[in-house]
Design a protein around this motif. Structure first.
Motif: not given
Length: 607
Positions: A576-584
């Motif tokens: 499962i690839e979870v895409i999140v903000h780079k600063d999260d």
């Protein structure tokens, strides 16, 4: 009577079964040869088959390997052992990491590589196992025995007529090295290497000349004498003195606490630690690298002590205590958050696997941790003041803000859902990076495994370790939390997980770079090329085996993906690839990173 390996707890395997003990223990060996015969057929009386039988005897039923021309004959003879399975890996580094993960579950692991090019590739993983006190048998197929002592130059070397380069490298990261280039010494060298790994709980190196594994030898024609290693014992006078001094020290304290450390694993002292916790009533915490070694459902458990990034209210209780007992601690720059722990030596009892130090003195040697903790449990007065203080100030953690169903997914929401996945039938592996901090906050149900590599902190470790851990304990579903940067280092052996039919769930946290490095010291080198990770795994899958992937960007998609992974695809490898903000990131990483950065950037002392 049970056979004892070193001071390692054992269990009794049933006939024909390999015993799978709890985390951190080593399988017992057979106490007698098979009843039907004491002799072995000539075709099986070879060095290769002898090594295979010895590995099975100590509980290794899977060996992680990469073939090379110097080890091919040896691999033939390992494959011929019915109870041993050869797991081919994509590279030597991952084979070593897999043996590391396997050892964390079974208590001992093994890998096989080829001479120098394979040996130096696996070296980094062996160093990590050494730092984590894991018994690991690293086997290398070496040069033909006739080439030793000559001036010949061989391939897979740096072009010098010197075959010791690999050996010299391994001397720094193993506790014993055996170079087998004649059959007469092979029996003794193999037995000494394996028994030393078990006694010292460290990796060993065995090099076997490529022309020796297939040669029949009378030495190997009978079943070997079972390993029977004398257990380590405490000096009883020292033990009594240590217990008496510690009891006096703690019994006069007002609000003492207990803190478990990572060396409880090698000391086999987790049960004794719990015994002391039950008897004392003290508040009980763990250091981050000891998470999973102390049951978190214990009635006096107060969380992870990690200085400024401890779980809520734990540091306040530990650092305000007037006495603290640390069992098996490692105080390095990472575990001390850049050397910022607010602890005082005069308040501390430090218990190492074979030594106890009380305050600024005295110190007691030849005292085993488990004996000391058990003895202290019988002398300690019940005092639950620290736990009552914790209970009094504790405020339950708030839940993440409710997201709009289509709002970009936040990391804290992701781990809220991972928490709901955990049970006695799961195990968590946390990769180096922000997963360290997010996984520390997970509350482990009884029986849920947990592993991460804190002392060595090699990014990419978790891919190979997940392969090995899942292979060692197939009745648990492994949940691995891996950052995109770490995954790119060792991604290939997802192929081996699918090939082995593992049902692991990998959460690939895609935030576009090396986030843990960003928080220590940022720069353009921390930004990586983004991959289409699900397409990458699908390409590896290539229609062979059970594999399912999903790419999620919001909570709704995450919920659906987890539901599919735990229902329709519960027998599949799930990615499962979870895409999140780079600063999260977790707030703990922000704090930890700034403190480690400050420690790293200290100016030189005046000369």
């Amino acid at each position: 009577m049970d056979t004892v390996i070193g001071s390692i707890d054992t269990c009794n395997p049933t006939t024909g079964d390999i015993c799978r003990p709890p985390n951190g223990t080593v399988s017992t060996v057979q106490t007698s040869p098979p009843a039907h015969s004491t002799t072995i057929s000539p075709c099986d009386a070879t060095l290769g088959r002898y090594l295979a039988r010895r590995l099975v005897e100590i509980g290794v039923t899977d060996v992680f390997s990469v073939p090379g021309d110097f080890n091919l004959t040896l691999l033939d003879h390992l494959i011929a052992e019915p109870s041993l399975k050869l797991i081919g890996c994509c590279n030597e580094l991952n084979a070593g990491y897999a043996a590391d993960g396997y050892a964390r579950s079974r208590g001992v692991g093994a890998c096989v590589v080829t001479f120098t090019v394979g040996g130096l590739s696996v070296l980094n993983a062996i160093a990590g196992a050494y730092s984590e006190n894991l018994p690991l048998i690293c086997i290398v197929g070496g040069p033909n025995s006739n080439d030793y002592g000559t001036s010949r130059i061989l391939h897979h070397t740096i072009g010098l007529p010197d075959f010791t380069q690999e050996l010299r490298c391994f001397q720094a990261v193993t506790c014993y090295q055996a170079v087998i280039n004649n059959l007469e010494e092979a029996h003794e060298l193999i037995d000494t290497a394996i028994s030393t790994a078990l006694k010292e709980s460290k990796p060993v190196y065995i090099s076997i000349s490529c022309n020796l594994p297939a040669i029949p030898m009378p030495t190997f024609s009978r079943h070997p004498v079972p390993f029977s290693l004398a257990p380590k014992v405490s000096n009883l006078m020292g033990l009594d003195a240590a217990v008496e001094a510690a009891a006096e020290f703690l019994n006069k304290a007002v609000k003492p606490v207990l803190v478990g450390g990572p060396k409880m694993r090698v000391a086999k002292a987790a049960d004794a630690f719990v015994e002391l916790a039950d008897a004392s009533g003290y508040g009980v915490a763990v250091m981050p690298s000891a998470k999973g070694q102390v049951p978190e459902h214990h009635k006096h458990f107060i969380g992870t002590y990690w200085g400024a990034v401890s779980t809520a209210f734990c540091a306040e209780i530990v650092e305000s205590a007037d006495a603290y007992l640390f069992a098996g601690p490692i105080f390095n720059d990472y575990s001390s958050v850049g050397y910022s722990l607010l602890l005082k030596k005069e308040k501390a009892i430090i218990v190492q696997p074979d030594r106890v130090t009380i305050g600024n003195g005295p110190a007691f040697g030849c005292v085993l941790m488990k004996d000391f903790l058990s003895g202290l449990a019988k002398r300690i007065k019940h005092n639950n003041t620290a736990y009552e203080n914790y209970h009094r100030i504790f405020v339950p953690e708030g839940k993440p803000l409710r997201e709009n169903p289509k709002e970009p997914l936040r990391v804290n929401v992701l781990f809220q859902h991972i928490q709901n996945l955990l049970s006695s039938e799961t195990a968590v592996l946390a990769e180096t990076g922000d997963s360290w901090f997010n996984c520390q906050k997970l509350k482990l149900p009884e029986g849920c495994g947990y592993e991460f590599q804190m002392q060595y902190g090699s990014i990419g470790w978790s891919v190979g370790a997940t392969l090995g851990y899942a292979q060692a304990i197939p009745n648990k579903r492994v949940i691995a939390c891996i950052g995109d940067g770490s995954f790119q280092v060792t991604a290939q052996d997802v192929s081996t997980m699918i090939r082995c039919g593992q049902k692991t769930i990998i959460f690939l946290i895609n935030n576009g770079g090396y986030t843990i490095e960003v928080e220590i010291h940022d720069g353009p080198y921390n930004v990586i090329k983004n991959w289409n990770y699900t397409a990458f795994v699908e390409a590896i899958h290539n229609g062979e085996g059970k594999c399912w992937t999903a790419k999620v960007r919001c909570e709704d998609e995450l919920v659906k993906a987890i539901s599919t992974a735990t229902n329709e695809e519960k027998e599949s490898f799930c990615f499962i690839e979870v895409i999140v903000h780079k600063d999260d990131t977790s707030k703990e990483l922000l704090e930890w990173g700034s403190r480690v950065s400050a420690a790293n950037s200290r100016p030189p002392n005046p000369q």
